[in-house]
Design a protein around this motif. Structure first.
Motif, mmCIF file in Angstrom:
data_model
loop_
_atom_site.group_PDB
_atom_site.id
_atom_site.type_symbol
_atom_site.label_atom_id
_atom_site.label_comp_id
_atom_site.label_asym_id
_atom_site.label_seq_id
_atom_site.Cartn_x
_atom_site.Cartn_y
_atom_site.Cartn_z
ATOM 1 N N LYS A 166 5.390 9.946 -9.121
ATOM 2 C CA LYS A 166 5.191 9.339 -10.440
ATOM 3 C C LYS A 166 6.526 8.833 -11.004
ATOM 4 O O LYS A 166 6.605 7.739 -11.543
ATOM 5 C CB LYS A 166 4.549 10.347 -11.395
ATOM 6 C CG LYS A 166 4.245 9.755 -12.745
ATOM 7 C CD LYS A 166 3.558 10.742 -13.662
ATOM 8 C CE LYS A 166 3.294 10.035 -14.985
ATOM 9 N NZ LYS A 166 3.152 10.905 -16.086
ATOM 10 N N ASN A 194 0.819 -1.210 0.000
ATOM 11 C CA ASN A 194 0.000 0.000 0.000
ATOM 12 C C ASN A 194 0.853 1.260 0.000
ATOM 13 O O ASN A 194 0.415 2.294 -0.487
ATOM 14 C CB ASN A 194 -0.959 0.006 1.181
ATOM 15 C CG ASN A 194 -2.025 -1.051 1.050
ATOM 16 O OD1 ASN A 194 -2.331 -1.499 -0.044
ATOM 17 N ND2 ASN A 194 -2.573 -1.477 2.159
ATOM 18 N N SER A 195 2.050 1.201 0.557
ATOM 19 C CA SER A 195 2.898 2.387 0.605
ATOM 20 C C SER A 195 3.409 2.764 -0.780
ATOM 21 O O SER A 195 3.986 3.833 -0.963
ATOM 22 C CB SER A 195 4.047 2.191 1.588
ATOM 23 O OG SER A 195 4.881 1.137 1.180
ATOM 24 N N TYR A 196 3.188 1.909 -1.766
ATOM 25 C CA TYR A 196 3.543 2.223 -3.152
ATOM 26 C C TYR A 196 2.896 3.538 -3.575
ATOM 27 O O TYR A 196 3.470 4.304 -4.347
ATOM 28 C CB TYR A 196 3.096 1.073 -4.064
ATOM 29 C CG TYR A 196 3.312 1.326 -5.529
ATOM 30 C CD1 TYR A 196 4.573 1.201 -6.085
ATOM 31 C CD2 TYR A 196 2.256 1.686 -6.361
ATOM 32 C CE1 TYR A 196 4.780 1.427 -7.433
ATOM 33 C CE2 TYR A 196 2.456 1.910 -7.709
ATOM 34 C CZ TYR A 196 3.717 1.790 -8.245
ATOM 35 O OH TYR A 196 3.919 2.020 -9.576
ATOM 36 N N GLU A 197 1.715 3.792 -3.064
ATOM 37 C CA GLU A 197 0.995 5.025 -3.408
ATOM 38 C C GLU A 197 1.725 6.274 -2.927
ATOM 39 O O GLU A 197 1.448 7.370 -3.410
ATOM 40 C CB GLU A 197 -0.422 4.986 -2.837
ATOM 41 C CG GLU A 197 -1.237 3.778 -3.286
ATOM 42 C CD GLU A 197 -1.321 3.617 -4.801
ATOM 43 O OE1 GLU A 197 -1.450 4.629 -5.509
ATOM 44 O OE2 GLU A 197 -1.235 2.472 -5.272
ATOM 45 N N LEU A 198 2.648 6.121 -1.977
ATOM 46 C CA LEU A 198 3.417 7.260 -1.476
ATOM 47 C C LEU A 198 4.513 7.694 -2.452
ATOM 48 O O LEU A 198 5.051 8.785 -2.333
ATOM 49 C CB LEU A 198 4.076 6.919 -0.133
ATOM 50 C CG LEU A 198 3.145 6.578 1.022
ATOM 51 C CD1 LEU A 198 3.955 6.132 2.226
ATOM 52 C CD2 LEU A 198 2.271 7.778 1.382
ATOM 53 N N LYS A 213 4.789 -6.918 -6.096
ATOM 54 C CA LYS A 213 3.871 -5.888 -6.579
ATOM 55 C C LYS A 213 3.365 -6.237 -7.973
ATOM 56 O O LYS A 213 2.316 -5.778 -8.388
ATOM 57 C CB LYS A 213 4.580 -4.527 -6.561
ATOM 58 C CG LYS A 213 3.730 -3.367 -6.934
ATOM 59 C CD LYS A 213 2.818 -2.951 -5.822
ATOM 60 C CE LYS A 213 2.052 -1.724 -6.258
ATOM 61 N NZ LYS A 213 0.679 -1.758 -5.927
ATOM 62 N N GLN A 269 7.633 5.735 -9.294
ATOM 63 C CA GLN A 269 6.844 4.598 -9.768
ATOM 64 C C GLN A 269 7.311 4.137 -11.151
ATOM 65 O O GLN A 269 7.109 2.985 -11.519
ATOM 66 C CB GLN A 269 5.352 4.951 -9.795
ATOM 67 C CG GLN A 269 4.759 5.082 -8.419
ATOM 68 C CD GLN A 269 3.289 5.462 -8.432
ATOM 69 O OE1 GLN A 269 2.648 5.530 -9.482
ATOM 70 N NE2 GLN A 269 2.740 5.719 -7.252
#
Length: 135
Positions: free
Chosen positions: A77, A70-74, A132, A80
């Motif tokens: 861009k 969930n911390s991927y959203e932190l 992921k 990512q």
């Protein structure tokens, strides 16, 4: 449903995944079976005390992995964009060339990614990215 099984964590996890509300060992005493039946019949759960630590460990481990996913959203861009390239084995120079940025920029983003996700080693980052499942 109450399962009576072996003192093996894998059986416990399988039983719970298929909907068991109770878990006893094969050598459970009659009193314990009655206690488990009453608990489940009353809408509760019953887990034999000797397997409870394994259940807690599994929960905490899964929770930790879920938090990191969930911390991927932190991540920004750009971070990512860089993370899957790291997972694919590209070096900093190759990533820089693909994204038209400097190697120093890639290194800074990689450091930021590792900090945000709580990793210390590149291998941890690669394992995370694999879990992921980037396309």
């Amino acid at each position: 449903m109450i399962m009576t099984m072996h003192d093996d964590e894998e059986y416990l996890f399988r039983a719970l995944k298929v909907g068991a509300s109770g878990y006893l060992l094969k050598n459970a005493y009659d009193e314990e079976m009655l206690e488990a039946i009453r608990a489940v019949y009353g809408g509760g759960i019953y887990i034999h005390p000797s397997v409870a630590p394994a259940l807690v460990r599994e929960f905490l481990t899964k929770n930790e992995v879920d938090e990191k996913i969930n911390s991927y959203e932190l991540l920004s861009k750009r971070e990512q964009e860089i993370l899957p390239l790291i997972a694919l084995g590209y070096g900093n120079k190759e990533i820089a060339e693909k994204l038209f940025v400097s190697v120093k920029t890639v290194e800074a983003h990689k450091t930021s990614i590792m900090h945000k996700l709580g990793f210390e080693k590149r291998t941890d980052l690669v394992h995370y990215a694999i879990k992921k499942k980037f396309d």
